[in-house]
Design a protein around this motif. Structure first.
Motif, PDB file in Angstrom:
ATOM      1  N   PRO A 562       0.729   4.552   7.766  1.00  0.00           N
ATOM      2  CA  PRO A 562       0.680   4.997   9.172  1.00  0.00           C
ATOM      3  C   PRO A 562       0.861   3.806  10.114  1.00  0.00           C
ATOM      4  O   PRO A 562       0.783   2.668   9.671  1.00  0.00           O
ATOM      5  CB  PRO A 562      -0.707   5.593   9.285  1.00  0.00           C
ATOM      6  N   THR A 563       1.057   4.103  11.364  1.00  0.00           N
ATOM      7  CA  THR A 563       1.287   3.042  12.353  1.00  0.00           C
ATOM      8  C   THR A 563       0.040   2.719  13.148  1.00  0.00           C
ATOM      9  O   THR A 563       0.052   1.777  13.933  1.00  0.00           O
ATOM     10  CB  THR A 563       2.418   3.462  13.314  1.00  0.00           C
ATOM     11  N   ASP A 564      -1.028   3.521  12.972  1.00  0.00           N
ATOM     12  CA  ASP A 564      -2.286   3.291  13.690  1.00  0.00           C
ATOM     13  C   ASP A 564      -3.397   3.321  12.642  1.00  0.00           C
ATOM     14  O   ASP A 564      -3.707   4.385  12.085  1.00  0.00           O
ATOM     15  CB  ASP A 564      -2.488   4.364  14.760  1.00  0.00           C
ATOM     16  N   VAL A 565      -3.995   2.154  12.353  1.00  0.00           N
ATOM     17  CA  VAL A 565      -4.955   2.056  11.241  1.00  0.00           C
ATOM     18  C   VAL A 565      -6.163   1.245  11.675  1.00  0.00           C
ATOM     19  O   VAL A 565      -6.135   0.555  12.700  1.00  0.00           O
ATOM     20  CB  VAL A 565      -4.315   1.384  10.011  1.00  0.00           C
ATOM     21  N   CYS A 566      -7.222   1.362  10.902  1.00  0.00           N
ATOM     22  CA  CYS A 566      -8.395   0.513  11.058  1.00  0.00           C
ATOM     23  C   CYS A 566      -8.254  -0.703  10.144  1.00  0.00           C
ATOM     24  O   CYS A 566      -7.473  -0.695   9.178  1.00  0.00           O
ATOM     25  CB  CYS A 566      -9.670   1.279  10.708  1.00  0.00           C
ATOM     26  N   VAL A 567      -9.070  -1.727  10.443  1.00  0.00           N
ATOM     27  CA  VAL A 567      -9.048  -2.933   9.608  1.00  0.00           C
ATOM     28  C   VAL A 567      -9.346  -2.551   8.155  1.00  0.00           C
ATOM     29  O   VAL A 567     -10.326  -1.856   7.884  1.00  0.00           O
ATOM     30  CB  VAL A 567     -10.064  -3.963  10.117  1.00  0.00           C
ATOM     31  N   GLY A 568      -8.481  -3.009   7.233  1.00  0.00           N
ATOM     32  CA  GLY A 568      -8.683  -2.765   5.805  1.00  0.00           C
ATOM     33  C   GLY A 568      -8.002  -1.531   5.280  1.00  0.00           C
ATOM     34  O   GLY A 568      -7.969  -1.311   4.068  1.00  0.00           O
ATOM     35  N   ASP A 569      -7.427  -0.675   6.159  1.00  0.00           N
ATOM     36  CA  ASP A 569      -6.731   0.521   5.686  1.00  0.00           C
ATOM     37  C   ASP A 569      -5.371   0.136   5.125  1.00  0.00           C
ATOM     38  O   ASP A 569      -4.709  -0.789   5.619  1.00  0.00           O
ATOM     39  CB  ASP A 569      -6.556   1.522   6.822  1.00  0.00           C
ATOM     40  N   PHE A 601       9.072 -10.125  -5.226  1.00  0.00           N
ATOM     41  CA  PHE A 601      10.396  -9.966  -4.640  1.00  0.00           C
ATOM     42  C   PHE A 601      11.152  -8.781  -5.239  1.00  0.00           C
ATOM     43  O   PHE A 601      12.100  -8.278  -4.670  1.00  0.00           O
ATOM     44  CB  PHE A 601      11.208 -11.258  -4.799  1.00  0.00           C
ATOM     45  N   GLN A 602      10.711  -8.278  -6.422  1.00  0.00           N
ATOM     46  CA  GLN A 602      11.384  -7.118  -7.015  1.00  0.00           C
ATOM     47  C   GLN A 602      10.864  -5.796  -6.443  1.00  0.00           C
ATOM     48  O   GLN A 602      11.365  -4.729  -6.806  1.00  0.00           O
ATOM     49  CB  GLN A 602      11.178  -7.097  -8.541  1.00  0.00           C
ATOM     50  N   GLU A 603       9.882  -5.830  -5.550  1.00  0.00           N
ATOM     51  CA  GLU A 603       9.230  -4.612  -5.069  1.00  0.00           C
ATOM     52  C   GLU A 603       9.756  -4.241  -3.672  1.00  0.00           C
ATOM     53  O   GLU A 603       9.448  -4.907  -2.688  1.00  0.00           O
ATOM     54  CB  GLU A 603       7.716  -4.823  -5.014  1.00  0.00           C
ATOM     55  N   PRO A 604      10.542  -3.134  -3.555  1.00  0.00           N
ATOM     56  CA  PRO A 604      11.131  -2.777  -2.246  1.00  0.00           C
ATOM     57  C   PRO A 604      10.144  -2.057  -1.317  1.00  0.00           C
ATOM     58  O   PRO A 604      10.338  -2.067  -0.101  1.00  0.00           O
ATOM     59  CB  PRO A 604      12.304  -1.873  -2.623  1.00  0.00           C
ATOM     60  N   ASN A 605       9.095  -1.421  -1.853  1.00  0.00           N
ATOM     61  CA  ASN A 605       8.201  -0.595  -1.035  1.00  0.00           C
ATOM     62  C   ASN A 605       6.738  -0.965  -1.309  1.00  0.00           C
ATOM     63  O   ASN A 605       6.001  -0.213  -1.948  1.00  0.00           O
ATOM     64  CB  ASN A 605       8.430   0.892  -1.343  1.00  0.00           C
ATOM     65  N   PRO A 606       6.273  -2.129  -0.820  1.00  0.00           N
ATOM     66  CA  PRO A 606       4.898  -2.552  -1.101  1.00  0.00           C
ATOM     67  C   PRO A 606       3.895  -1.946  -0.128  1.00  0.00           C
ATOM     68  O   PRO A 606       4.254  -1.391   0.910  1.00  0.00           O
ATOM     69  CB  PRO A 606       4.985  -4.062  -0.937  1.00  0.00           C
ATOM     70  N   LYS A 607       2.605  -2.082  -0.455  1.00  0.00           N
ATOM     71  CA  LYS A 607       1.506  -1.701   0.427  1.00  0.00           C
ATOM     72  C   LYS A 607       0.770  -2.963   0.867  1.00  0.00           C
ATOM     73  O   LYS A 607       0.748  -3.964   0.154  1.00  0.00           O
ATOM     74  CB  LYS A 607       0.525  -0.764  -0.285  1.00  0.00           C
ATOM     75  N   TRP A 608       0.127  -2.870   2.072  1.00  0.00           N
ATOM     76  CA  TRP A 608      -0.611  -4.026   2.596  1.00  0.00           C
ATOM     77  C   TRP A 608      -1.810  -3.542   3.384  1.00  0.00           C
ATOM     78  O   TRP A 608      -1.747  -2.495   4.038  1.00  0.00           O
ATOM     79  CB  TRP A 608       0.294  -4.893   3.482  1.00  0.00           C
ATOM     80  N   ARG A 609      -2.907  -4.272   3.346  1.00  0.00           N
ATOM     81  CA  ARG A 609      -4.108  -3.971   4.129  1.00  0.00           C
ATOM     82  C   ARG A 609      -4.304  -5.096   5.142  1.00  0.00           C
ATOM     83  O   ARG A 609      -4.427  -6.265   4.761  1.00  0.00           O
ATOM     84  CB  ARG A 609      -5.337  -3.844   3.233  1.00  0.00           C
ATOM     85  N   PHE A 610      -4.361  -4.752   6.427  1.00  0.00           N
ATOM     86  CA  PHE A 610      -4.554  -5.729   7.500  1.00  0.00           C
ATOM     87  C   PHE A 610      -6.062  -6.013   7.615  1.00  0.00           C
ATOM     88  O   PHE A 610      -6.836  -5.126   7.960  1.00  0.00           O
ATOM     89  CB  PHE A 610      -4.000  -5.193   8.826  1.00  0.00           C
TER      90      PHE A 610
END
Length: 682
Positions: A562-569, A601-610
């Protein structure tokens, strides 16, 4: 002791009651027995020992009068007397209240004879240094156990154990002491054996002859001998004159030598310690024998020692022009010679003894055995490498034997022929450098059987050029200019003269000089570039292929959800690039949250937690195609809500227990610092 006391008390009680003991009577009896035994127990500090042994006695408790009969003729009325038993034997010591009273108790004292120390030696006399072995031959009672032995020698040396070996380094009369320690302290004994080892220095044996030297050209020959031997000890003498006679006199009678010959006589001097030495003299009667041994055929360049079989005397040698004497002593008995020339040579020897001379000569032939190796080629640049070897002897002789030794890939091979061809295999199995400089070493031995031999060595070089291509880049965007360098290895004696550059796109360049070349790739793709080099002997080599990848820019797109998240989501990044272009991408990376994002670098669609930043975050998407990278940035792609707790601290090493804390949290309305020791701050 206890057994005797028990027997005594049991007998007394049995006679007293004169009745069988059963049941309760037995219990009463045993109680009475032990009370009585404890009441009348007497002791001794030693019950077994070696004579003379002193024993301390102690009476039973509760006694007011005392009488001890030690059974060795002595007695005592003391409460706790001491008695020394002088003679071996068994003594049943009795304790009473008075001399005529009943025996209250006994103690058995076993007195053993002292061990009779004895030693033996392998050698009790002789010359210094004298090595003697010693053995303990002590006689002792079987009840005595020896725990250790120690040896002491009068020159200060020591040894330990049942057997000992010792070296007496100088002359003298030595005592030997043996000490034994046993399990019975009174049986410990030390004994010194005086004058047990007698050592002498060797006598100085000498005598004179008249005439001196004892040589005569004719027989019979009379010789007078005068003894001049000396020693610190009296000497006995044994003369052996080599004429069938001997003598035990200090100065023997005049000896007659009736026939011509060489006589080796000697004198032996022996002192009272059986230490002896010998002096030998040679007596010559008649003309001396002149003779030496040497092979008929010798080998040039060899050193050899002549074996002189002549009589004792003065020697004069003549070796001729082809032989060199190698020593420093003038006219030695067995000279060492160096064979410098070739051909027939005569060696002369003259022996002089007592004014008498004899001569002897021998012809020898000095053979020259030498060989040269002819190798063709002496340089090769290919494997397998056949080399033609020929033996070229200095002289031709059908009796020569040839033996070649070749070393190839760790193996040693021998060929017993005059000429041969040997093929060397490739000893290398490298990943990056196929070729390298190889020096092959060859030995050739030529032998004239039973006489001499010669060894010749040869070295040949096998070194194909080793082509190596070095580009300044291996990937990039269209158009791609690449500079290619030559890093080939080669023999400096046979330099490279030709370079063929193949770029993999159908284009190539041929140069006659060593220089870097540039090439521009104008089409997308993978191109296999390689280099072929040629040296001055026409040997070639091809380098490994290096793949050059050429790509182009791509119009990228991606989404964030999503484009609107809480810290750690978690936030999902998705590559939305056109499917046809997406298939060309070979590396992906997303940059956000102050470049903290991480993915493979081989991963086109990663996830990240801010977790570190709040507010609107930009996202940069970079992708690579054959080393050509494209990027797209979306500002304010993600809004991160909430607060991020941050705590900074500052401390000074001079006051390590004073720490300053600063609240650096982001987006917090209320914060509390917990110091870990129960204290807090807002």
């Amino acid at each position: 002791m206890i057994l005797m006391n028990l027997t005594y008390f049991y007998t007394t009680i049995k006679n007293y009651y004169f009745m069988p003991i059963h049941g309760k009577h037995l219990i009463s009896f045993l109680f009475f027995f032990f009370v009585l035994h404890c009441s009348f127990s007497q002791t001794a500090n030693i019950t077994v020992g070696c004579a003379p042994v002193e024993v301390q006695f102690n009476p039973p408790s509760g006694q007011s009068t005392f009488y001890w009969d030690f059974k060795d003729g002595a007695s005592s009325t003391l409460a706790a007397p001491k008695n020394t038993f002088l003679n071996p034997g068994t003594y049943i010591v009795e304790f009473k209240n008075n001399p005529t009273g009943a025996v209250i108790g006994t103690i058995s004292i076993e007195v053993l004879p002292k061990p009779d120390l004895g030693i033996s030696t392998s050698l009790s006399k002789g010359c210094a240094p004298l090595t003697a072995s010693f053995r303990d031959t002590t006689s002792l009672n079987p009840a005595i156990n020896i725990q250790n032995r120690s040896w002491v020698f009068s020159d200060g040396g020591t040894a330990f154990g049942n057997n000992a070996s010792y070296i007496f380094g100088s002359s003298g009369n030595y005592w030997v002491s043996l000490s034994i320690n046993t399990d019975l302290p009174s049986c410990n004994v030390t004994k010194q054996f005086n004058n047990f080892i007698n050592v002498s220095n060797k006598p100085n044996v000498n005598f004179t002859t008249n005439p001196d030297p004892p040589n005569s050209c004719t027989a019979p020959f009379n010789v007078e001998f005068k003894n001049a031997s000396t020693s610190f000890h009296p000497l006995n003498y044994e003369w052996f004159f080599a004429n069938g006679k001997s003598s035990l006199m200090k100065d023997p009678p005049i000896q007659t030598y009736d026939t011509n010959g060489q006589y080796e006589m000697y004198l032996v001097a022996i002192d009272t310690n059986e230490c002896s030495d010998t002096l030998t003299r040679n007596i010559s009667v008649g003309s001396p024998l002149a003779e030496f041994e040497l092979p008929d055929t010798l080998c040039k360049g060899n050193a050899i020692t002549i074996q002189n079989k002549s009589s004792i005397g003065l020697y004069q040698w003549d070796f001729g022009d082809s032989i060199q004497y190698n020593g420093q002593q003038i006219n030695p008995r067995n000279p060492s010679i160096l064979l410098k020339g070739t051909g027939l040579e005569t060696i002369y020897l003259t022996v002089t003894t007592g004014g008498c001379s004899s001569s002897f000569s021998k012809d020898v032939f000095i053979e020259e055995v030498g060989v040269a190796i002819l190798a063709d080629p002496i340089y090769s640049c290919q494997f397998p490498a056949p080399i033609n070897y020929k033996a070229i002897p200095i002289l031709q002789n059908p009796k020569y034997q040839y033996s070649w030794t070749f070393r190839d890939t760790g193996n040693i091979l021998n060929y017993d022929v005059k000429d041969t061809i040997f093929e060397y295999s490739n000893p290398f199995n490298k990943k990056y450098d196929i070729n390298d400089r190889v020096i092959v070493k060859t030995d050739l031995q030529i032998v004239l059987p039973g006489i001499c031999s010669s060894l010749e060595k040869s070295e040949e070089v096998i070194w194909p050029p080793n082509a190596r291509l070095m580009p300044d880049k291996v990937d990039g965007c269209l158009p791609l200019e690449v500079t290619f360098h030559d890093s080939s290895l080669f023999d400096q004696d046979h330099p490279l003269v030709k370079w063929e550059w193949h770029f993999g796109d159908g284009n190539s360049i041929v140069n006659q000089y060593d220089s870097a070349v540039k090439h521009t790739y104008t089409q997308i793709g993978h191109y296999d570039a390689y280099l072929i080099v040629t040296n001055s002997l026409g040997c070639t080599d091809t380098s490994y292929v290096i793949t050059i990848m050429v790509g182009d820019k791509i119009n990228l797109d991606f989404s964030v959800a999503p484009t609107d998240v809480c810290v750690g989501d978690p936030v999902q990044f998705t590559d939305l690039t056109n499917d046809l272009l997406k298939d060309s991408i070979d590396a992906w990376h997303y940059y956000s949250e102050s470049d903290r994002t991480f993915s493979c670098f081989q991963e086109p669609n990663p996830k990240w937690r801010f977790r570190s930043e709040i507010g609107y975050q930009a996202v940069n998407f970079t992708a690579g195609y054959n080393g050509c990278f494209s990027s797209i940035v979306k500002d304010s792609a993600v809004k991160v809500n909430g607060a991020v707790a941050r705590l900074d601290y500052l401390m000074d090493c001079s006051t390590p227990f004073e720490v300053s804390f600063r609240d650096s949290s982001l987006g917090a309305n209320l914060s509390e610092i917990q110091f870990g020791d129960g204290n807090t701050a807002e």
